[in-house]
Write an enzyme that holds these catalytic residues in place. Sequence first.
Site, PDB file in Angstrom:
ATOM      1  CB  ALA A   1      -3.252   2.588 -12.057  1.00 55.59           C
TER       2      ALA A   1
ATOM      3  CD1 TRP B   1      -8.127   2.383   8.431  1.00 55.60           C
ATOM      4  CD2 TRP B   1      -7.695   2.023  10.593  1.00 55.60           C
ATOM      5  NE1 TRP B   1      -8.787   1.238   8.799  1.00 55.60           N
ATOM      6  CE2 TRP B   1      -8.539   0.996  10.130  1.00 55.60           C
ATOM      7  CE3 TRP B   1      -7.287   2.007  11.935  1.00 55.60           C
ATOM      8  CZ2 TRP B   1      -8.977  -0.044  10.937  1.00 55.60           C
ATOM      9  CZ3 TRP B   1      -7.728   0.969  12.755  1.00 55.60           C
ATOM     10  CH2 TRP B   1      -8.559  -0.041  12.249  1.00 55.60           C
TER      11      TRP B   1
ATOM     12  CB  THR C   1      -7.118   4.949   3.881  1.00 57.06           C
ATOM     13  OG1 THR C   1      -7.830   3.782   3.471  1.00 57.06           O
ATOM     14  CG2 THR C   1      -7.453   5.278   5.313  1.00 57.06           C
TER      15      THR C   1
ATOM     16  CG  PHE D   1      -2.302  -0.491  -8.887  1.00 59.36           C
ATOM     17  CD1 PHE D   1      -2.732  -1.250  -7.812  1.00 59.36           C
ATOM     18  CD2 PHE D   1      -2.958  -0.647 -10.096  1.00 59.36           C
ATOM     19  CE1 PHE D   1      -3.778  -2.156  -7.942  1.00 59.36           C
ATOM     20  CE2 PHE D   1      -4.004  -1.548 -10.238  1.00 59.36           C
ATOM     21  CZ  PHE D   1      -4.408  -2.298  -9.155  1.00 59.36           C
TER      22      PHE D   1
ATOM     23  CE  LYS E   1      -3.199   4.849  -5.121  1.00 61.25           C
ATOM     24  NZ  LYS E   1      -3.263   3.399  -4.893  1.00 61.25           N
TER      25      LYS E   1
ATOM     26  NE  ARG F   1      -8.211   5.407  -9.502  1.00 63.13           N
ATOM     27  CZ  ARG F   1      -7.547   4.266  -9.533  1.00 63.13           C
ATOM     28  NH1 ARG F   1      -7.442   3.590 -10.656  1.00 63.13           N
ATOM     29  NH2 ARG F   1      -6.970   3.799  -8.450  1.00 63.13           N
TER      30      ARG F   1
ATOM     31  CG  PHE G   1      -1.202  -1.088   9.599  1.00 68.13           C
ATOM     32  CD1 PHE G   1      -2.077  -2.132   9.341  1.00 68.13           C
ATOM     33  CD2 PHE G   1      -0.953  -0.197   8.571  1.00 68.13           C
ATOM     34  CE1 PHE G   1      -2.687  -2.292   8.111  1.00 68.13           C
ATOM     35  CE2 PHE G   1      -1.550  -0.345   7.327  1.00 68.13           C
ATOM     36  CZ  PHE G   1      -2.422  -1.404   7.095  1.00 68.13           C
TER      37      PHE G   1
ATOM     38  CE  LYS H   1      -7.330  -1.675  -6.095  1.00 69.54           C
ATOM     39  NZ  LYS H   1      -8.339  -0.773  -5.516  1.00 69.54           N
TER      40      LYS H   1
END
Length: 558
Positions: free
Chosen positions: A275, A411, A75, A303, A73, A96, A383, A107
């Site tokens: 979150a 990415w 990224t 999240f 998210k 954030r 991916f 995480k």
Amino acid sequence: MSYKSDIEIAREANKKPIQEIGAKIGIDSADLLPYGHDKAKVSQDFINSVQGREDGKLILVTAINPTPAGEGKTTTTVGLGDGLNRIGKNAMICIREASLGPNFGMKGGAAGGGYAQVVPMEEMNLHFTGDFHAITSAHSLLSAMIDNHIYWGNECEIDIRRVAWRRVVDMNDRALRQITASLGGVSNGFPRETGFDITVASEVMAILCLATDLKDLEKRLGDIIVAYRRDKTPVYCRDIKAEGAMTVLLKDAMQPNLVQTLENNPAFVHGGPFANIAHGCNSVIATKTALKVADYVVTEAGFGADLGAEKFMNIKCRKAGIAPSAVVLVATVRAMKMNGGVAKADLGAENVDAVQSGCANLGRHIENVKSFGVPVVVAINHFVTDTDDEVQAVKDYCETHGVEAVLSRHWELGSDGSAPLAEKVVEIVENGAANFAPIYPDEMPLFEKIDTIAKRIYRADEVLADNKIRNQLREWEEAGYGNLPVCMAKTQYSFSTDPSLRGAPTGHSVPVREVRLSAGAGFIVVVCGEIMTMPGLPRKPAAETICLNDAGEIEGLF
């Protein structure tokens, strides 16, 4: 084919002096307080000077429920911001700050990944500009002053059995969840039970992220309910006379932090409430300032959309008077396969049937976001193991829900890979289809607000709450807090309160374990299921492999 790690890419970044980044959005060097060469705080004087400008367009990035397969998210947020700039738009991002606890736990960091990152990555994931330390210190000052007040005569007549203010530390430390304080004799005060939450769950964090300026910050701090008397009347932070000193500690932390992406585009990184146990959005002051200096502002909510996006819409937008023009919902083929029952070790093999099965989770999120009256586009975060047929299966599924899915390769390729997503977002925004509204009104009773979220967002059959909790909610309504929104604290891994229940479950219940009044922040925290406001470290925490190499560089952080 091997790929560079995120930290290797970040170290190779061609960063520009932070003054040049500020100049891109009209911030003069005199209005920046530099922290080294690549990060700075933005002065309140500058923020005040732009308030008369029109707002840009706000884009929210959210996601499906997180899985060990990864969704990306942040990224995607960074990639989209870079993509918008690449296609000629004046855009910036707002995200954030990272908490130390997850960085050293499971995480990981919160600065994006691959060629869609915010830098300096290492500093952002560690002490950064000291904001979290300031929040922890302000929170701890209030804790100390409460116990000191009790020790020196308890003029406010605090019932020490009803001290509501817990302590915080910015680390995952399960041993501190429940403690006994003030042991050791008369000179140490009156023994009582208390406990620690993680700093990102602190009401001080929520207040800093919702306050509009220092005056508003001080008022909100003063409104914190710290304890109750024997007659159950509240004792406020202002009764302890702590809000002034707390504001002093938070004076610099209140200023947004300006940094840059790998492509030298501006980013505000400010505030960091979780979150799953808090409201999960970056600061209002950063977002609203960005809207005054950029035509497009891309922000994220933590999240899955059942948590972060719901709270963004029902809490942040309501409190700040802002509204998103579009929502980008991030999903990955890998996560769809996990939701479809594929084990993590088997995700590399093509499995179109599992993708189709797992898309039910994505569909539920699409429906939920649409219910707020905001148009949605799905970003398939690419991916390298994804096959064309698997990607097409996600696109076909999204078509059945009336939304478009765009494959984004940020990415791997940076803004070259996110330009198609950026173009789609601009198309949606320029169509002006947004008609945003929260899903419940201010005047709805508190329990009905909880029930509305549980049934409309989680698709639960019922909310389980005993009479003690229901009576507490009614008492808060009678005390004038009935118009507050609710902040649901539950697992991020499922629509339900059972983290193992993936996909789009129905027929479940939402058990409410506890409710907390955050009068300063301006919401009711509803603790559901087994969610913890102080996480623990995993069996093998990331901290075991974080170290300095022979060159003095950090290894293992990300």
